[in-house]
Design a protein around this motif. Structure first.
Motif, PDB file in Angstrom:
ATOM      1  N   CYS A  19       0.827  -1.212   0.000  1.00  0.00           N
ATOM      2  CA  CYS A  19       0.000   0.000   0.000  1.00  0.00           C
ATOM      3  C   CYS A  19       0.857   1.256   0.000  1.00  0.00           C
ATOM      4  O   CYS A  19       0.494   2.252  -0.622  1.00  0.00           O
ATOM      5  CB  CYS A  19      -0.930  -0.006   1.207  1.00  0.00           C
ATOM      6  SG  CYS A  19      -2.275  -1.206   1.045  1.00  0.00           S
ATOM      7  N   ALA A  38      -6.316   2.584   5.077  1.00  0.00           N
ATOM      8  CA  ALA A  38      -7.518   2.395   4.253  1.00  0.00           C
ATOM      9  C   ALA A  38      -7.243   1.411   3.127  1.00  0.00           C
ATOM     10  O   ALA A  38      -8.075   0.557   2.806  1.00  0.00           O
ATOM     11  CB  ALA A  38      -7.985   3.735   3.695  1.00  0.00           C
ATOM     12  N   CYS A  39      -6.070   1.512   2.525  1.00  0.00           N
ATOM     13  CA  CYS A  39      -5.691   0.587   1.453  1.00  0.00           C
ATOM     14  C   CYS A  39      -5.546  -0.833   1.998  1.00  0.00           C
ATOM     15  O   CYS A  39      -6.028  -1.791   1.400  1.00  0.00           O
ATOM     16  CB  CYS A  39      -4.384   1.061   0.827  1.00  0.00           C
ATOM     17  SG  CYS A  39      -3.666  -0.089  -0.351  1.00  0.00           S
ATOM     18  N   ALA A  66      -6.878  -2.167   4.669  1.00  0.00           N
ATOM     19  CA  ALA A  66      -8.134  -2.727   5.173  1.00  0.00           C
ATOM     20  C   ALA A  66      -8.916  -3.456   4.092  1.00  0.00           C
ATOM     21  O   ALA A  66      -9.635  -4.411   4.382  1.00  0.00           O
ATOM     22  CB  ALA A  66      -8.995  -1.615   5.770  1.00  0.00           C
ATOM     23  N   LYS A  67      -8.761  -3.026   2.853  1.00  0.00           N
ATOM     24  CA  LYS A  67      -9.500  -3.659   1.754  1.00  0.00           C
ATOM     25  C   LYS A  67      -9.143  -5.130   1.585  1.00  0.00           C
ATOM     26  O   LYS A  67      -9.981  -5.941   1.229  1.00  0.00           O
ATOM     27  CB  LYS A  67      -9.226  -2.914   0.449  1.00  0.00           C
ATOM     28  CG  LYS A  67      -9.769  -1.517   0.424  1.00  0.00           C
ATOM     29  CD  LYS A  67      -9.360  -0.803  -0.840  1.00  0.00           C
ATOM     30  CE  LYS A  67      -9.764   0.645  -0.803  1.00  0.00           C
ATOM     31  NZ  LYS A  67      -9.230   1.388  -1.939  1.00  0.00           N
ATOM     32  N   SER A  68      -7.884  -5.484   1.833  1.00  0.00           N
ATOM     33  CA  SER A  68      -7.471  -6.871   1.601  1.00  0.00           C
ATOM     34  C   SER A  68      -7.051  -7.606   2.865  1.00  0.00           C
ATOM     35  O   SER A  68      -6.928  -8.821   2.854  1.00  0.00           O
ATOM     36  CB  SER A  68      -6.320  -6.907   0.596  1.00  0.00           C
ATOM     37  OG  SER A  68      -5.226  -6.172   1.078  1.00  0.00           O
ATOM     38  N   SER A  81      -9.607 -10.349   4.535  1.00  0.00           N
ATOM     39  CA  SER A  81      -9.808 -11.582   3.785  1.00  0.00           C
ATOM     40  C   SER A  81      -8.664 -12.570   4.044  1.00  0.00           C
ATOM     41  O   SER A  81      -8.817 -13.767   3.804  1.00  0.00           O
ATOM     42  CB  SER A  81      -9.900 -11.289   2.286  1.00  0.00           C
ATOM     43  OG  SER A  81      -8.659 -10.797   1.803  1.00  0.00           O
TER      44      SER A  81
END
Length: 91
Positions: free
Chosen positions: A39, A80-81, A83-85, A88
């Motif tokens: 990120c 924020a970047c 948190a997207k991945s 999972s």
């Protein structure tokens, strides 16, 4: 037997049933560090880092001030970047 003795006996039995960990399981990798590094290299977050470093240079030249806003923006961008991945990848 008392309640605490029964509890101790149960815990002892559970410990015996557990299988030993393999070498792979023994070394836990922190996925957040890997994701954060990716990120930080993105264009959006790299731009924020450049702004923060420029602010630091101005502060050093001037001798007073703060770059808390720029630093906060950069950290927020990375978080924020990530948190997207990140979620999972959790077990």
């Amino acid at each position: 037997l008392f309640d605490w003795q029964l509890l101790q006996l149960r815990l002892t039995r559970r410990a015996r049933k557990r299988r030993p960990m393999s070498e792979e399981e023994d070394e836990i990798q922190d996925q957040k560090q890997t994701i954060d590094a990716k990120c930080k290299a993105t264009l959006a977050c790299a731009t924020m880092l450049v702004e923060y470093e420029a602010c630091q240079a101005r502060i050093e030249a001037k001798g007073s001030g703060s770059c808390e806003g720029q630093y906060g923006d950069w950290v927020h961008c990375v978080d924020a970047c990530a948190a997207k991945s990140l979620f999972s990848k959790l077990k």
